[in-house]
Motif scaffolding. Structure first.
Motif, short mmCIF file in Angstrom:
data_model
loop_
_atom_site.label_atom_id
_atom_site.label_comp_id
_atom_site.label_asym_id
_atom_site.label_seq_id
_atom_site.Cartn_x
_atom_site.Cartn_y
_atom_site.Cartn_z
N ASP A 219 37.43 41.09 49.94
CA ASP A 219 38.47 41.78 50.68
C ASP A 219 39.36 40.72 51.30
O ASP A 219 38.88 39.84 52.03
N LEU A 220 40.67 40.77 51.02
CA LEU A 220 41.58 39.78 51.58
C LEU A 220 42.21 40.32 52.85
O LEU A 220 42.67 41.45 52.90
N MET B 185 45.29 35.23 53.61
CA MET B 185 46.52 35.08 52.85
C MET B 185 47.40 33.97 53.41
O MET B 185 48.25 33.45 52.70
N THR C 139 48.05 32.05 44.57
CA THR C 139 48.02 32.91 45.75
C THR C 139 46.57 33.11 46.16
O THR C 139 45.63 32.68 45.47
N SER C 140 46.35 33.79 47.27
CA SER C 140 44.98 33.98 47.76
C SER C 140 44.13 34.75 46.77
O SER C 140 42.95 34.42 46.55
N ILE C 141 44.67 35.81 46.17
CA ILE C 141 43.88 36.59 45.22
C ILE C 141 43.55 35.74 44.00
O ILE C 141 42.45 35.84 43.45
N GLN D 118 40.75 43.59 45.81
CA GLN D 118 41.80 44.40 46.40
C GLN D 118 42.85 43.48 47.00
O GLN D 118 42.51 42.54 47.71
N ALA D 119 44.11 43.75 46.72
CA ALA D 119 45.18 42.93 47.29
C ALA D 119 46.48 43.71 47.26
O ALA D 119 46.64 44.65 46.47
N GLN D 120 47.40 43.33 48.12
CA GLN D 120 48.68 44.00 48.21
C GLN D 120 49.51 43.79 46.94
O GLN D 120 49.32 42.82 46.20
N THR E 188 51.11 40.14 44.98
CA THR E 188 50.33 38.95 45.32
C THR E 188 49.78 38.23 44.08
O THR E 188 48.96 37.32 44.21
N LYS F 31 48.19 39.65 41.14
CA LYS F 31 46.93 40.14 40.60
C LYS F 31 46.88 40.01 39.07
O LYS F 31 45.84 39.69 38.51
#
Length: 226
Positions: free
Chosen positions: A63-64, A69, A98-100, A117-119, A122, A124
């Motif tokens: 979970d980010l 981020m 990116t973080s993901i 899960q990510a916004q 970002t 994916k």
């Protein structure tokens, strides 16, 4: 779920009702009313238990938060990717993960199943495309080794464009969705493909006709798994 595959979920959520108004900044009051922000600084990005897809067999789930981020990120060269893939990533214009991407790429390359899960926006698609390009090299076989399942034809087209951006025109990726001539898709599958990106309905049509075989699949992605 095939080893190495992972599911990605786009998050569209409202603020948690349990958070008290006093936790909001003063400038969050507009015309005397509390404005509900889209993003909460310290709340994990989670979907309600009754709405989320259960992946009990997964080895790793991330979970980010906004905190992760904003942390400094390492370069793609730290992710144990091949020189050829690193060159492709650079040509595609990616400067740093990116973080993901930083969270998922090493986990997928280690061979475990992952759900994330990510916004929106970002990265994916690149997060699950890069490991596939690293693990599954181009081949001359007819049947695909990778499958990305998406809910809409628009997303199928977007994913294929991103894969081509990272892998180049020689990589055999094919969108499979309804509204297109079936025979054109059948001809493309018969010529051979490395990665199929498709919607459930049209994929079932091809499976029923025997024009798509999944026995060589080593990498499976459920995009927007919720």
């Amino acid at each position: 779920m095939t080893n190495g595959g992972f599911a990605l979920d786009v998050i569209h959520r409202e603020a948690p009702a349990a958070l008290s108004p006093s936790a909001l900044a003063k400038d969050d009051r507009v015309n005397g009313k509390i404005r509900r922000p889209i993003f909460w600084p310290h709340a994990p990005l989670r979907i309600p238990a009754e709405a989320r897809l259960s992946f009990t067999a997964y080895h790793s789930e991330v979970d980010l938060t906004t905190a992760t981020m904003s942390e400094p990120l390492t370069g793609f060269q730290k992710l144990s990717l091949s020189p050829a893939l690193l060159a492709s990533i650079q040509r595609a214009g990616f400067k740093k993960p990116t973080s993901i991407q930083a969270a998922f790429i090493p986990r997928v390359l280690s061979g475990v199943d992952v759900m994330g899960q990510a916004q929106t926006g970002t990265g994916k698609t690149a997060a699950y495309t890069i490991p596939f390009l690293q693990l599954c090299q181009e081949s001359n076989q007819q049947d695909p080794t990778g499958l990305v399942l998406v809910p809409t034809r628009e997303l199928a087209v977007q994913v294929v464009e991103e894969v081509q951006r990272l892998a180049g025109d020689k990589f055999r990726v094919m969108p499979i969705y309804g509204g297109k001539v079936m025979q054109t898709q059948i001809s493309g599958l018969r010529r051979g493909v490395d990665l199929v990106v498709g919607t459930p309905g049209r994929l079932l049509d091809h499976l029923g006709r025997g024009t798509l075989m999944l026995n060589k699949i080593k990498y499976l992605v459920l995009d927007e798994a919720d």
